[in-house]
Design a protein around this motif. Structure first.
Motif, PDB file in Angstrom:
ATOM      1  N   ILE A  52       0.868  -1.174   0.000  1.00 27.49           N
ATOM      2  CA  ILE A  52       0.000   0.000   0.000  1.00 27.49           C
ATOM      3  C   ILE A  52       0.904   1.222   0.000  1.00 27.49           C
ATOM      4  O   ILE A  52       1.771   1.365   0.864  1.00 27.49           O
ATOM      5  N   ASP A  53       0.741   2.089  -0.992  1.00 27.63           N
ATOM      6  CA  ASP A  53       1.579   3.283  -1.111  1.00 27.63           C
ATOM      7  C   ASP A  53       1.093   4.394  -0.184  1.00 27.63           C
ATOM      8  O   ASP A  53      -0.101   4.466   0.158  1.00 27.63           O
ATOM      9  N   LEU A  54       2.015   5.265   0.217  1.00 28.19           N
ATOM     10  CA  LEU A  54       1.643   6.449   0.987  1.00 28.19           C
ATOM     11  C   LEU A  54       0.602   7.252   0.205  1.00 28.19           C
ATOM     12  O   LEU A  54       0.706   7.387  -1.010  1.00 28.19           O
ATOM     13  N   GLY A  55      -0.388   7.772   0.909  1.00 28.80           N
ATOM     14  CA  GLY A  55      -1.428   8.572   0.273  1.00 28.80           C
ATOM     15  C   GLY A  55      -2.513   7.741  -0.388  1.00 28.80           C
ATOM     16  O   GLY A  55      -3.372   8.287  -1.081  1.00 28.80           O
ATOM     17  N   GLU A  56      -2.486   6.438  -0.172  1.00 30.30           N
ATOM     18  CA  GLU A  56      -3.424   5.521  -0.834  1.00 30.30           C
ATOM     19  C   GLU A  56      -4.215   4.756   0.228  1.00 30.30           C
ATOM     20  O   GLU A  56      -3.660   4.346   1.244  1.00 30.30           O
ATOM     21  N   SER A  57      -5.497   4.548  -0.013  1.00 28.82           N
ATOM     22  CA  SER A  57      -6.303   3.728   0.888  1.00 28.82           C
ATOM     23  C   SER A  57      -6.092   2.258   0.566  1.00 28.82           C
ATOM     24  O   SER A  57      -5.547   1.906  -0.489  1.00 28.82           O
ATOM     25  N   VAL A  58      -6.548   1.392   1.453  1.00 22.37           N
ATOM     26  CA  VAL A  58      -6.477  -0.049   1.213  1.00 22.37           C
ATOM     27  C   VAL A  58      -7.235  -0.398  -0.066  1.00 22.37           C
ATOM     28  O   VAL A  58      -6.748  -1.149  -0.910  1.00 22.37           O
ATOM     29  N   THR A  59      -8.420   0.159  -0.231  1.00 19.61           N
ATOM     30  CA  THR A  59      -9.236  -0.090  -1.425  1.00 19.61           C
ATOM     31  C   THR A  59      -8.521   0.380  -2.687  1.00 19.61           C
ATOM     32  O   THR A  59      -8.466  -0.347  -3.688  1.00 19.61           O
ATOM     33  N   GLN A  60      -7.975   1.583  -2.656  1.00 21.15           N
ATOM     34  CA  GLN A  60      -7.254   2.096  -3.829  1.00 21.15           C
ATOM     35  C   GLN A  60      -6.060   1.210  -4.178  1.00 21.15           C
ATOM     36  O   GLN A  60      -5.802   0.938  -5.348  1.00 21.15           O
TER      37      GLN A  60
END
Length: 158
Positions: A52-60
């Motif tokens: 999971i990238d910084l600035g990203e939600s789990v869904t994204q």
């Protein structure tokens, strides 16, 4: 390219030096098949997923990783479980990173796209649910798929 080596409760495993939140996605189509990739770093079959990238939600992250590794667009529909067993270590030989498992497994349905290979996937296929866990894969991935097969009313946190 480096390799990925999974260890489980192995006294000879290297010591963990990182913990990276990641996501895997169980994508089920209308035929009762799930989307699987053959990983290029260890030749095992797996669910699409990654960090999971910084600035990203789990869904994204789940949507992005599935598209990047398979070419399939998805809609996230639920949660299978959260996996954080400190006995499961993942060694990336390219940079000598040894991660303690921390993966959130989501369920999804396909909304478009065409199965497409990537740098991380040498094969992309829809596998019948009854055969998915018969493919060569790490025990942790098999465990996640089996948890998905239990059904919607059962969420795993380990």
């Amino acid at each position: 390219m480096g390799r990925r080596i999974d260890y489980y409760d192995d006294p000879n495993a290297p010591q963990a030096n990182s913990l990276v939140p990641s996501v895997n996605v169980v994508v089920e189509n209308d035929k009762g098949e799930i989307l699987m990739i053959r990983r290029t770093d260890n030749d095992n079959w797996a669910l699409p997923g990654g960090a999971i990238d910084l600035g990203e939600s789990v869904t994204q992250a789940g949507i992005r990783e599935t598209k990047e590794e398979t070419g399939i667009d998805v809609e996230i529909t639920g949660l299978v479980g959260i996996y954080s067993d400190p006995k499961h270590l993942i060694h990336y030989t390219s940079n000598n990173e040894v991660r303690q498992e921390f993966s959130i497994v989501l369920r999804a349905r396909p909304t478009g796209g065409t199965p497409t290979l990537s740098d991380e996937s040498s094969k992309v296929q829809w596998s019948p649910l009854s055969e998915a866990t018969d493919l060569p894969m790490d025990r942790s991935m098999r465990h996640r798929i089996r948890d998905f097969l239990v059904g919607n009313s059962h969420i795993v946190i380990s």
